[in-house]
Write a protein that holds these residues in place. Structure first.
Motif, PDB file in Angstrom:
ATOM      1  N   LEU A  63      10.272   9.452 -27.985  1.00 32.80           N
ATOM      2  CA  LEU A  63       9.849   9.258 -26.597  1.00 32.80           C
ATOM      3  C   LEU A  63       8.491   8.567 -26.513  1.00 32.80           C
ATOM      4  N   SER A  64       7.621   8.827 -27.479  1.00 28.79           N
ATOM      5  CA  SER A  64       6.285   8.213 -27.471  1.00 28.79           C
ATOM      6  C   SER A  64       6.354   6.694 -27.525  1.00 28.79           C
ATOM      7  N   ALA A  65       7.434   6.174 -28.050  1.00 27.35           N
ATOM      8  CA  ALA A  65       7.581   4.720 -28.145  1.00 27.35           C
ATOM      9  C   ALA A  65       7.681   4.066 -26.768  1.00 27.35           C
ATOM     10  N   PHE A  66       8.019   4.842 -25.752  1.00 26.15           N
ATOM     11  CA  PHE A  66       8.125   4.293 -24.407  1.00 26.15           C
ATOM     12  C   PHE A  66       6.775   4.239 -23.685  1.00 26.15           C
ATOM     13  N   VAL A  67       5.769   4.920 -24.202  1.00 27.73           N
ATOM     14  CA  VAL A  67       4.448   4.926 -23.563  1.00 27.73           C
ATOM     15  C   VAL A  67       3.851   3.523 -23.488  1.00 27.73           C
ATOM     16  N   PRO A  68       3.865   2.732 -24.566  1.00 28.86           N
ATOM     17  CA  PRO A  68       3.319   1.372 -24.437  1.00 28.86           C
ATOM     18  C   PRO A  68       4.105   0.500 -23.451  1.00 28.86           C
ATOM     19  N   VAL A  69       5.392   0.735 -23.352  1.00 34.03           N
ATOM     20  CA  VAL A  69       6.198  -0.023 -22.380  1.00 34.03           C
ATOM     21  C   VAL A  69       5.719   0.301 -20.972  1.00 34.03           C
ATOM     22  N   TYR A  70       5.545   1.579 -20.694  1.00 35.77           N
ATOM     23  CA  TYR A  70       5.035   2.006 -19.383  1.00 35.77           C
ATOM     24  C   TYR A  70       3.640   1.422 -19.138  1.00 35.77           C
ATOM     25  N   ALA A  71       2.791   1.488 -20.152  1.00 39.04           N
ATOM     26  CA  ALA A  71       1.423   0.967 -20.023  1.00 39.04           C
ATOM     27  C   ALA A  71       1.438  -0.529 -19.730  1.00 39.04           C
ATOM     28  N   ALA A  72       2.337  -1.257 -20.374  1.00 36.67           N
ATOM     29  CA  ALA A  72       2.434  -2.699 -20.124  1.00 36.67           C
ATOM     30  C   ALA A  72       2.873  -2.976 -18.691  1.00 36.67           C
ATOM     31  N   LEU A  73       3.781  -2.165 -18.168  1.00 39.43           N
ATOM     32  CA  LEU A  73       4.203  -2.328 -16.769  1.00 39.43           C
ATOM     33  C   LEU A  73       3.033  -2.088 -15.813  1.00 39.43           C
ATOM     34  N   VAL A  74       2.266  -1.058 -16.073  1.00 47.60           N
ATOM     35  CA  VAL A  74       1.119  -0.745 -15.219  1.00 47.60           C
ATOM     36  C   VAL A  74       0.063  -1.850 -15.317  1.00 47.60           C
ATOM     37  N   PHE A  75      -0.175  -2.341 -16.524  1.00 53.06           N
ATOM     38  CA  PHE A  75      -1.142  -3.411 -16.722  1.00 53.06           C
ATOM     39  C   PHE A  75      -0.708  -4.675 -15.974  1.00 53.06           C
ATOM     40  N   SER A  76       0.575  -4.977 -16.003  1.00 57.44           N
ATOM     41  CA  SER A  76       1.100  -6.119 -15.244  1.00 57.44           C
ATOM     42  C   SER A  76       0.926  -5.902 -13.745  1.00 57.44           C
ATOM     43  N   PHE A  77       1.118  -4.661 -13.292  1.00 57.41           N
ATOM     44  CA  PHE A  77       0.915  -4.327 -11.883  1.00 57.41           C
ATOM     45  C   PHE A  77      -0.533  -4.592 -11.479  1.00 57.41           C
ATOM     46  N   LEU A  78      -1.455  -4.280 -12.370  1.00 56.12           N
ATOM     47  CA  LEU A  78      -2.864  -4.552 -12.098  1.00 56.12           C
ATOM     48  C   LEU A  78      -3.086  -6.039 -11.854  1.00 56.12           C
ATOM     49  N   GLY A  79      -2.428  -6.871 -12.639  1.00 50.53           N
ATOM     50  CA  GLY A  79      -2.507  -8.318 -12.407  1.00 50.53           C
ATOM     51  C   GLY A  79      -2.040  -8.681 -11.012  1.00 50.53           C
ATOM     52  N   GLY A  80      -1.001  -8.002 -10.550  1.00 47.27           N
ATOM     53  CA  GLY A  80      -0.528  -8.230  -9.184  1.00 47.27           C
ATOM     54  C   GLY A  80      -1.574  -7.859  -8.149  1.00 47.27           C
ATOM     55  N   CYS A  81      -2.358  -6.831  -8.434  1.00 43.99           N
ATOM     56  CA  CYS A  81      -3.453  -6.463  -7.520  1.00 43.99           C
ATOM     57  C   CYS A  81      -4.475  -7.592  -7.458  1.00 43.99           C
ATOM     58  N   TRP A  82      -4.860  -8.106  -8.632  1.00 44.33           N
ATOM     59  CA  TRP A  82      -5.843  -9.199  -8.662  1.00 44.33           C
ATOM     60  C   TRP A  82      -5.288 -10.430  -7.947  1.00 44.33           C
ATOM     61  N   TRP A  83      -4.013 -10.712  -8.118  1.00 44.48           N
ATOM     62  CA  TRP A  83      -3.368 -11.841  -7.444  1.00 44.48           C
ATOM     63  C   TRP A  83      -3.471 -11.658  -5.920  1.00 44.48           C
ATOM     64  N   THR A  84      -3.199 -10.453  -5.461  1.00 41.85           N
ATOM     65  CA  THR A  84      -3.273 -10.152  -4.031  1.00 41.85           C
ATOM     66  C   THR A  84      -4.694 -10.327  -3.503  1.00 41.85           C
ATOM     67  N   PHE A  85      -5.685  -9.892  -4.282  1.00 39.50           N
ATOM     68  CA  PHE A  85      -7.073 -10.089  -3.858  1.00 39.50           C
ATOM     69  C   PHE A  85      -7.372 -11.573  -3.683  1.00 39.50           C
ATOM     70  N   ALA A  86      -6.856 -12.398  -4.577  1.00 40.33           N
ATOM     71  CA  ALA A  86      -7.087 -13.848  -4.479  1.00 40.33           C
ATOM     72  C   ALA A  86      -6.453 -14.414  -3.215  1.00 40.33           C
ATOM     73  N   LEU A  87      -5.284 -13.918  -2.854  1.00 42.61           N
ATOM     74  CA  LEU A  87      -4.561 -14.468  -1.708  1.00 42.61           C
ATOM     75  C   LEU A  87      -5.128 -14.029  -0.363  1.00 42.61           C
ATOM     76  N   ARG A  88      -6.121 -13.169  -0.373  1.00 42.89           N
ATOM     77  CA  ARG A  88      -6.768 -12.772   0.877  1.00 42.89           C
ATOM     78  C   ARG A  88      -7.618 -13.899   1.446  1.00 42.89           C
ATOM     79  N   GLU A  89      -7.960 -14.871   0.623  1.00 44.23           N
ATOM     80  CA  GLU A  89      -8.850 -15.963   1.018  1.00 44.23           C
ATOM     81  C   GLU A  89      -8.052 -17.196   1.433  1.00 44.23           C
ATOM     82  N   ASP A  90      -8.636 -18.001   2.327  1.00 42.79           N
ATOM     83  CA  ASP A  90      -8.008 -19.265   2.709  1.00 42.79           C
ATOM     84  C   ASP A  90      -7.902 -20.204   1.513  1.00 42.79           C
TER      85      ASP A  90
END
Length: 173
Positions: A63-90
């Motif tokens: 089961l521990s082998a799935f932890v990095p997979v989950y972490a990678a998904l969360v890390f990718s989600f963080l990128g989506g947050c940064w993308w959204t911050f960028a799109l707040r500007e004209d």
């Protein structure tokens, strides 16, 4: 206005205003639902690590082998947050846009790294990237775009996920 019909409380305000009601907040004025859902995001990797030890004892980690997979998904989600911050500007910041896609590209690269270097070094690199991600917030001036509690939450969640991700390789050594 129609009478005799139940009107939701948020009909005259945004649903977001209703969901971030200040009635239930954490001590740092973080909305309770944000804190609860944010910290609950650390439960899946923690439970995977605990269940792996309880169910499989000293056998190779399953089961521990799935932890990095989950972490990678969360890390990718963080990128989506940064993308959204960028799109707040004209005129979106190129730096923020690049940072918005970088976590996903890095995670994809870590698949190759896991093949070449092995899963343990790739997982430790991922844990390090997650631990360093709050520094990117500071460099990108994210604190000027978000409430103060967001930075504190990001730090706690990043350190927690980085630690759980690094811990997931302990049994593989």
């Amino acid at each position: 206005m129609l009478t005799g019909f139940a009107t939701p409380r948020y009909i005259f305000t945004s649903p977001a205003a209703h969901l971030t009601s200040t009635r239930m907040t954490t001590p740092a004025n973080m909305p309770f639902n944000v804190a609860a859902l944010g910290y609950a995001g650390l439960l899946p990797p923690a439970l995977l690590l605990i269940l792996d030890k309880l169910l499989f004892g000293n056998h190779p980690p399953i089961l521990s082998a799935f932890v990095p997979v989950y972490a990678a998904l969360v890390f990718s989600f963080l990128g989506g947050c940064w993308w959204t911050f960028a799109l707040r500007e004209d005129k979106p910041s190129t730096t923020l846009l690049v940072m918005g896609v970088l976590p996903t590209i890095l995670c994809f690269g870590l698949i190759w790294a896991a093949y070449v270097l092995g899963p343990v070094p790739a997982t430790l690199i991922l844990a390090s990237l997650i631990a360093l991600s709050p520094l990117a917030d500071a460099l990108l001036n994210i604190p000027s775009l978000v409430p103060q509690w967001w930075i504190r939450l990001r730090f706690h969640l990043s350190m927690g996920l980085a630690a759980l991700t690094a811990l997931s390789v302990y049994r593989a050594l």
